[in-house]
Scaffold this active site. Structure first.
Site, PDB file in Angstrom:
ATOM      1  N   LYS A   1     -18.601  31.610 -38.854  1.00 49.44           N
ATOM      2  CA  LYS A   1     -19.522  30.517 -38.506  1.00 49.44           C
ATOM      3  C   LYS A   1     -19.712  30.418 -36.994  1.00 49.44           C
ATOM      4  CE  LYS A   1     -17.817  26.248 -38.092  1.00 49.44           C
ATOM      5  NZ  LYS A   1     -18.025  25.365 -36.942  1.00 49.44           N
TER       6      LYS A   1
ATOM      7  N   CYS B   1     -17.473  13.956 -30.535  1.00 48.82           N
ATOM      8  CA  CYS B   1     -17.355  14.083 -31.984  1.00 48.82           C
ATOM      9  C   CYS B   1     -15.940  13.671 -32.371  1.00 48.82           C
ATOM     10  CB  CYS B   1     -17.713  15.481 -32.463  1.00 48.82           C
ATOM     11  SG  CYS B   1     -16.467  16.691 -32.117  1.00 48.82           S
TER      12      CYS B   1
ATOM     13  N   ASP C   1      -8.208  25.675 -34.308  1.00 49.43           N
ATOM     14  CA  ASP C   1      -8.914  25.567 -35.587  1.00 49.43           C
ATOM     15  C   ASP C   1      -8.025  25.883 -36.794  1.00 49.43           C
ATOM     16  OD1 ASP C   1     -11.155  24.845 -34.201  1.00 49.43           O
ATOM     17  OD2 ASP C   1     -12.197  26.755 -34.430  1.00 49.43           O
TER      18      ASP C   1
HETATM   19  C1  EPZ Z   1     -15.542  26.160 -29.951  1.00 45.67           C
HETATM   20  O1  EPZ Z   1     -15.851  24.846 -29.491  1.00 45.67           O
HETATM   21  C2  EPZ Z   1     -15.576  26.104 -31.457  1.00 45.67           C
HETATM   22  N1  EPZ Z   1     -16.908  25.694 -31.907  1.00 45.67           N
HETATM   23  C3  EPZ Z   1     -14.530  25.139 -31.963  1.00 45.67           C
HETATM   24  O2  EPZ Z   1     -14.526  25.187 -33.379  1.00 45.67           O
HETATM   25  C4  EPZ Z   1     -13.160  25.586 -31.456  1.00 45.67           C
HETATM   26  O3  EPZ Z   1     -12.191  24.629 -31.855  1.00 45.67           O
HETATM   27  C5  EPZ Z   1     -13.186  25.673 -29.933  1.00 45.67           C
HETATM   28  O4  EPZ Z   1     -14.251  26.568 -29.504  1.00 45.67           O
HETATM   29  C6  EPZ Z   1     -11.890  26.191 -29.344  1.00 45.67           C
HETATM   30  O5  EPZ Z   1     -11.583  27.436 -29.892  1.00 45.67           O
HETATM   31  C7  EPZ Z   1     -17.884  26.569 -31.972  1.00 45.67           C
HETATM   32  O6  EPZ Z   1     -17.756  27.728 -31.617  1.00 45.67           O
HETATM   33  C8  EPZ Z   1     -19.180  26.085 -32.527  1.00 45.67           C
HETATM   34  P1  EPZ Z   1     -14.385  24.776 -25.818  1.00 45.67           P
HETATM   35  P2  EPZ Z   1     -16.241  24.610 -27.986  1.00 45.67           P
HETATM   36  O7  EPZ Z   1     -15.572  24.688 -24.947  1.00 45.67           O
HETATM   37  O8  EPZ Z   1     -16.954  25.774 -27.461  1.00 45.67           O
HETATM   38  C9  EPZ Z   1     -13.344  21.022 -22.996  1.00 45.67           C
HETATM   39  C10 EPZ Z   1     -14.589  24.307 -35.561  1.00 45.67           C
HETATM   40  O9  EPZ Z   1     -13.823  23.570 -36.237  1.00 45.67           O
HETATM   41  N2  EPZ Z   1     -14.647  21.243 -22.326  1.00 45.67           N
HETATM   42  O10 EPZ Z   1     -13.547  26.006 -25.748  1.00 45.67           O
HETATM   43  O11 EPZ Z   1     -16.899  23.278 -27.911  1.00 45.67           O
HETATM   44  C11 EPZ Z   1     -13.487  20.593 -24.439  1.00 45.67           C
HETATM   45  O12 EPZ Z   1     -13.735  19.205 -24.536  1.00 45.67           O
HETATM   46  C12 EPZ Z   1     -14.882  23.987 -34.111  1.00 45.67           C
HETATM   47  O13 EPZ Z   1     -15.172  25.285 -36.027  1.00 45.67           O
HETATM   48  C13 EPZ Z   1     -14.979  20.485 -21.208  1.00 45.67           C
HETATM   49  O14 EPZ Z   1     -14.220  19.614 -20.765  1.00 45.67           O
HETATM   50  O15 EPZ Z   1     -14.785  24.511 -27.338  1.00 45.67           O
HETATM   51  C14 EPZ Z   1     -12.170  21.027 -25.018  1.00 45.67           C
HETATM   52  O16 EPZ Z   1     -11.195  20.046 -24.745  1.00 45.67           O
HETATM   53  C15 EPZ Z   1     -14.256  22.698 -33.642  1.00 45.67           C
HETATM   54  N3  EPZ Z   1     -16.184  20.733 -20.586  1.00 45.67           N
HETATM   55  C16 EPZ Z   1     -11.852  22.305 -24.245  1.00 45.67           C
HETATM   56  O17 EPZ Z   1     -12.665  22.252 -23.062  1.00 45.67           O
HETATM   57  C17 EPZ Z   1     -17.045  21.688 -21.040  1.00 45.67           C
HETATM   58  O18 EPZ Z   1     -18.128  21.856 -20.451  1.00 45.67           O
HETATM   59  C18 EPZ Z   1     -12.172  23.615 -24.986  1.00 45.67           C
HETATM   60  O19 EPZ Z   1     -13.471  23.504 -25.546  1.00 45.67           O
HETATM   61  C19 EPZ Z   1     -16.687  22.466 -22.161  1.00 45.67           C
HETATM   62  C20 EPZ Z   1     -15.477  22.223 -22.790  1.00 45.67           C
END
Ligand code: EPZ
Length: 424
Positions: free
Chosen positions: A22, A118, A307
């Site tokens: 996904k 979220c 995840d």
């Molecule tokens: C991706 O989310 C996945 N979603 C998530 O899967 C997964 O848990 C996550 O990566 C970590 O592996 C998709 O790919 C659609 P991040 P993403 O940017 O890209 C913070 C599932 O269940 N952050 O690596 O949003 C953020 O808040 C989902 O399938 C900032 O602060 O994750 C988090 O604490 C849930 N500023 C951390 O970084 C930003 O600009 C890591 O988030 C971006 C992120």
């Protein structure tokens, strides 16, 4: 609303085909916006989230041929008729925000709703926006929308992410393919989905080095072509069924799964008393002896994935001893814990840490799904529990698990979906 009813106690025996990932498919779909030629994606997961992304892309003018139930999708952004992604479409699924970079790179401007927080955390997008600013975009946030413009095109930049973000790495990578000159992404995420996106973009003519490592270098090109690409197998789906097999006991072949994407989980499962091995055609999981408590500390890849944290906690509920969990990626990702406690689990929460004291057995109960991975952890607990567990609000599950009941039932689990309205 549908619900899933599980009668626990049956070991899992057989094989489970693993769908396309996904979290890769959603970004590959966004890549279609970068080219005026057709992108064919194979092994597409039929999920609420991927269908939702298709709906947003169609609203931007992308022609999409993807019959219901088919795992091949054709996406053709011959012309982009709109560069606006409205709130109603973005708020339902955060990954739709990823159309911003491709629209900006190809069209020179885009207006995309901020995704908002979220259930699992605030999830800001500041890193995404800083990357586009470094590439020369003017960005204004107004009325809940990101208005981005780079009327003379994006230019290559040296971007050092302050911490690892999967989404920001993917988003910057997508945009950099059409930027003028060289872009270097440092402290880039190394998740397999990044390498998958880069491989598809390379097939479309992008020039990318180092995807899958902490430094990615992209030489921008003037235009990208079409491609015919297969989405990588979903490591989180595979890991979830591996944990389900460890929880219920049994012997399962995860067809198509890649062991190298699951090494951190394999190591933790081994320590807990289950075996995961690479085998022709996939990954085999077995568990017959008792489960032991082991600790979990979530980290970016190649560490233990956030995840799979909820699913592993469900497993530890019946392990011998006390296991300690630390969730380092999202600030509110223990919502499954109170629901697991309804089945008799002993869990103590302190901020981003949880301690689970294994009990002899869980006992089935009605429970409520709160997010995608939390909801499948309740299914896993139900498979291992005595008696009947009813999981409500399964629309969360449908966002990320294709044919979950069928895949588990063919391995001997007693799982069925009841359709229609729930008692209030
Ligand atoms: C991706 O989310 C996945 N979603 C998530 O899967 C997964 O848990 C996550 O990566 C970590 O592996 C998709 O790919 C659609 P991040 P993403 O940017 O890209 C913070 C599932 O269940 N952050 O690596 O949003 C953020 O808040 C989902 O399938 C900032 O602060 O994750 C988090 O604490 C849930 N500023 C951390 O970084 C930003 O600009 C890591 O988030 C971006 C992120």
């Amino acid at each position: 609303m549908d619900r899933i009813v599980i009668s626990g106690g049956s070991a899992l025996e057989g094989s489970i085909p693993i769908s396309g990932a996904k979290n890769s498919a959603l970004k590959l779909m966004a890549a279609a916006l970068l080219s005026d030629q057709r992108l064919t994606l194979r092994k597409m997961p039929n999920l609420a989230d991927s269908r939702f992304m298709a709906q947003l892309l169609a609203s931007l003018g992308v022609e999409i041929e993807w019959p219901v139930g088919a795992d091949i999708a054709h996406l053709h952004a011959g012309t982009v008729s709109s560069t606006i992604a409205p709130y109603d479409l973005v708020r339902k699924m955060r990954a739709t925000f990823n159309v911003l970079g491709p629209l900006l790179a190809r069209m020179g401007h885009a207006t995309v709703s901020l995704p908002g927080g979220c259930a699992i955390g605030a999830r800001p997008v500041d890193l995404h926006l800083k990357a586009f600013e470094a590439m020369g975009a003017d960005i204004v946030i107004e009325g809940g929308y990101v208005k981005a413009a780079a009327l003379r095109g994006l230019r290559g930049a040296h971007i050092v992410f302050p911490f690892v973000s999967v989404g920001a790495t993917e988003h910057a990578l997508l945009a950099a393919t059409l930027a003028r000159g060289e872009t270097i992404l440092e402290n880039a995420a190394r998740e397999p989905e990044i390498a998958d996106l880069a491989a598809c973009l390379a097939q479309m003519g992008a020039r990318i080095d180092g995807a899958g490592s902490g430094t990615i270098t992209i030489q921008g090109v003037d235009s990208l072509s079409g491609a015919d690409y297969s989405v990588l197998p979903d490591r989180i789906e595979a890991g979830t069924y591996a944990i389900a097999c460890a929880a219920a006991g049994g012997d399962v072949l995860l067809q198509g799964a890649r062991f190298e994407d699951l090494a951190a989980l394999a190591e933790r499962l081994e320590a807990a008393g289950a075996q995961m091995t690479a085998q022709a055609g996939g990954v085999r999981v077995r568990r017959s002896g008792p489960l032991r408590a082991v600790d979990v500390d979530t980290q970016p890849f190649p560490g233990f994935p956030t995840d799979l944290q909820a699913q592993f906690m469900a497993l530890m509920c019946q392990a011998r001893g006390v296991s300690h969990f630390r969730e380092n990626i999202f600030e509110n990702r223990f919502m499954h814990a109170p629901e697991l406690m309804r089945l008799g689990a002993e869990i103590q929460l302190r901020g981003n840490e949880a301690s689970v004291t294994g009990v002899d057995h869980l006992i089935g109960a009605p429970v409520m799904a709160t997010d995608l991975r939390a909801s499948v952890s309740l299914v896993i607990a139900g498979l291992a529990a005595q008696g009947e567990t009813v999981v409500h609000r399964v629309y969360h599950l449908d966002r990320g698990f294709e044919q979950l009941e069928q895949k588990l039932s063919r391995c001997g689990a007693q799982v069925q979906r009841l359709r229609g309205s729930e008692p209030t």
